[in-house]
Design a protein around this motif. Structure first.
Motif, short mmCIF file in Angstrom:
data_model
loop_
_atom_site.label_atom_id
_atom_site.label_comp_id
_atom_site.label_asym_id
_atom_site.label_seq_id
_atom_site.Cartn_x
_atom_site.Cartn_y
_atom_site.Cartn_z
N UNK A 21 36.50 12.61 46.91
CA UNK A 21 37.24 12.29 45.70
C UNK A 21 37.09 13.42 44.67
N UNK A 22 35.88 13.95 44.56
CA UNK A 22 35.63 15.03 43.60
C UNK A 22 36.49 16.24 43.90
N UNK A 23 36.60 16.60 45.17
CA UNK A 23 37.37 17.79 45.53
C UNK A 23 38.87 17.52 45.47
N UNK A 24 39.27 16.30 45.78
CA UNK A 24 40.70 15.96 45.69
C UNK A 24 41.19 16.03 44.25
N UNK A 25 40.40 15.49 43.30
CA UNK A 25 40.76 15.62 41.87
C UNK A 25 41.04 17.08 41.54
N UNK A 26 40.10 17.94 41.91
CA UNK A 26 40.16 19.34 41.54
C UNK A 26 41.33 20.05 42.22
N UNK A 27 41.56 19.75 43.49
CA UNK A 27 42.66 20.39 44.21
C UNK A 27 44.01 20.00 43.62
N UNK A 28 44.16 18.74 43.27
CA UNK A 28 45.43 18.27 42.68
C UNK A 28 45.70 18.96 41.35
N UNK A 29 44.66 19.06 40.53
CA UNK A 29 44.84 19.70 39.22
C UNK A 29 45.19 21.18 39.38
N UNK A 30 44.45 21.88 40.23
CA UNK A 30 44.72 23.32 40.41
C UNK A 30 46.10 23.55 40.99
N UNK A 31 46.48 22.76 41.99
CA UNK A 31 47.81 22.92 42.59
C UNK A 31 48.90 22.63 41.57
N UNK A 32 48.66 21.64 40.71
CA UNK A 32 49.67 21.26 39.72
C UNK A 32 49.74 22.25 38.56
N UNK A 33 48.77 23.14 38.44
CA UNK A 33 48.81 24.19 37.42
C UNK A 33 49.36 25.50 37.96
N UNK A 34 49.62 25.53 39.28
CA UNK A 34 50.14 26.74 39.92
C UNK A 34 51.67 26.74 39.88
N UNK A 35 52.24 27.88 39.59
CA UNK A 35 53.71 28.00 39.56
C UNK A 35 54.21 28.26 40.99
N UNK A 36 54.27 27.19 41.75
CA UNK A 36 54.69 27.29 43.14
C UNK A 36 54.35 26.02 43.88
N UNK A 37 54.55 26.03 45.20
CA UNK A 37 54.36 24.84 46.00
C UNK A 37 53.07 24.92 46.81
N UNK A 38 52.28 23.84 46.74
CA UNK A 38 51.04 23.73 47.50
C UNK A 38 51.06 22.44 48.32
N UNK A 39 50.36 22.47 49.44
CA UNK A 39 50.17 21.25 50.24
C UNK A 39 48.68 20.92 50.26
N UNK A 200 36.89 25.66 43.65
CA UNK A 200 38.31 25.32 43.68
C UNK A 200 39.12 26.31 42.84
N UNK A 201 38.60 26.69 41.70
CA UNK A 201 39.30 27.67 40.86
C UNK A 201 39.49 28.98 41.62
N UNK A 202 38.46 29.42 42.30
CA UNK A 202 38.56 30.66 43.08
C UNK A 202 39.60 30.53 44.18
N UNK A 203 39.63 29.37 44.83
CA UNK A 203 40.60 29.13 45.90
C UNK A 203 42.03 29.28 45.38
N UNK A 204 42.26 28.86 44.15
CA UNK A 204 43.60 28.92 43.58
C UNK A 204 43.81 30.14 42.68
#
Length: 422
Positions: A21-39, A200-204
């Motif tokens: 759950x901790x990592x899913x929260x972070x992945x969703x936020x980072x993906x939603x702040x990226x100007x593009x499409x993530x899965x 997660x920040x580094x990943x994105x």
């Protein structure tokens, strides 16, 4: 609230641990702040994760939900200039989203449920006062209205209230116009959660300079890069089955990453200290023990696994001390009080201290009627307790597990757990 009767039985089999759950929260936020499409793959739609998904959608992100994955496009994130964010009962959603919602000029209202309004937000209020951001709030209930925009600068944040304040700022500050610095003003607890955020920040595509967890330097004008991501299994949920194994059940856990940065992985080390043996075969992990011995447990770095570790300690030889866990009193319930109250009803010997528990081990637990205190981690702890109780255990509010682990009762039964609806 429906009750469930748990009939003492031995758990036996393999369980696939749900996504972190901790990592899913972070992945969703980072993906939603990226100007593009993530899965984002390997998603379980717990109430907390749904809250974060809806929060990012309220800020303009486009999110498509499928059976176990998300497609996220953050191109429009930040276009909303007035919105309402319902955090439900998710502290992570609330504390992550407050700074994120103020990356651009915004008028946002935060609402929530349960004890969420009782969780302290003074760290943010101090920042608002310093930066001239206007806000109104109600005591004891979450109804927070904020108007303004976060500005780059120097942020002094205590490290012993919640790491979520720090993570929330780390998500937002890279997108501001100027450079920023976060200065930690006290001992930093839950370092593992900060590590997850930094990873997660580094990943994105976001760079943060970490000066020994005392200062974080964040360059402004950075951009999140869209990225496909697989969410690893959750050690905070795995802990229930790890303890089950240590208490005599035969459970193999599938999907755990032994190199994970999750702070709750410490449950493995604690159980080994108590005399349990951890074995790995292929992608399966098992814990077993002939007997457990008492130890001292520092709850500051792994608060979410303390309730079920207290169960293990209640059946360990000797006296266990759990300390530095005062933050458990401001979770979905007062978890120190809840664990002491409900396990004592089953025959455990526990004494509350200001910041923890003193647990004198007993040879066995009895059954009886207990309460989950509307808290998912208390309910799941009591479920594992039923596997080594002498008679049936009846738990109220079985639905509360939906907050973090919606399929818990299904997995419990698949392992041989015997339940009857009351």
């Amino acid at each position: 609230m429906s009750q469930i009767k748990l009939i003492p039985t031995h758990l036996n089999g393999t369980v696939a641990i749900p996504p972190s759950k901790s990592m899913a929260h972070r992945a969703i936020i980072c993906a939603a702040l990226a100007k593009g499409k993530s899965r984002i793959d390997h998603i379980e739609y717990s109430q907390d994760i749904l809250a974060t998904m809806e929060a990012m959608k309220a800020l303009g992100a486009h999110i498509e939900a499928y059976e176990d994955y998300l497609l996220i496009d953050g191109t429009s994130t930040g276009t909303s200039r007035q919105c309402e964010i319902d955090c439900k009962e998710s502290g992570s959603t609330l504390r992550f989203m407050v700074p994120v919602s103020l990356i651009h000029e915004n008028h946002v209202r935060f609402i929530g449920e349960g004890n969420l309004g009782k969780r302290p937000l003074n760290v943010f209020y101090d920042i608002f006062d310093e930066q001239g951001i206007t806000y109104q709030y109600q005591k004891e209930t979450l109804d927070l209205k904020i108007r303004g925009q976060l500005k780059a600068g120097e942020f002094k944040v205590p490290g012993n209230v919640s790491s979520q304040f720090i993570s929330g700022l780390l998500f937002a500050l890279p997108l501001l116009e100027g450079d920023s610095k976060i200065i930690i003003t006290s001992s930093l607890e839950s370092i593992g959660y900060i590590d997850l955020t930094l990873q997660m920040l580094e990943t994105f595509g976001i760079r943060v300079v970490n000066h020994h967890y005392q200062e974080f330097h964040i360059a402004g004008r950075q951009r999140y890069q869209a990225h496909d991501y697989y969410v690893e299994a959750d050690y905070s949920q795995a802990a229930f089955y790890l303890v089950a194994g240590a208490l005599g059940n035969s459970v193999a856990l599938k999907g755990l990453n032994l190199d994970s940065l999750q702070g709750d992985k410490e449950a493995l080390d604690i159980l080994e200290r108590m005399g349990a043996k951890v074995t790995q075969a292929n992608d399966l992990i098992m814990v077993e023990a002939k007997s457990l011995k008492a130890t001292t447990i520092d709850g500051s770095q792994c608060p979410d696994v303390i309730p079920v570790l207290a169960l293990a300690a209640s059946l360990a030889e000797g006296t266990t001390k759990i300390e530095h866990a005062e933050r458990l009193r401001i979770k979905e319930c007062d978890r120190l009080a809840a664990v002491a109250s409900e396990l004592s009803k089953l025959g455990a010997k526990m004494t509350e201290t200001k910041d923890g528990l003193i647990i004198e081990g007993v040879s066995q637990l009895q059954g009886g009627q207990v309460s989950a205190w509307a808290d998912h981690r208390i309910a799941m702890t009591l479920a594992i307790a039923s596997t080594c109780a002498q008679t049936d255990i009846i738990i109220d509010n079985k639905e509360c597990v939906k907050k973090s682990y919606p399929s818990f009762w299904q997995d419990f039964k698949q392992l041989g757990g015997m339940t009857n609806e009351c």
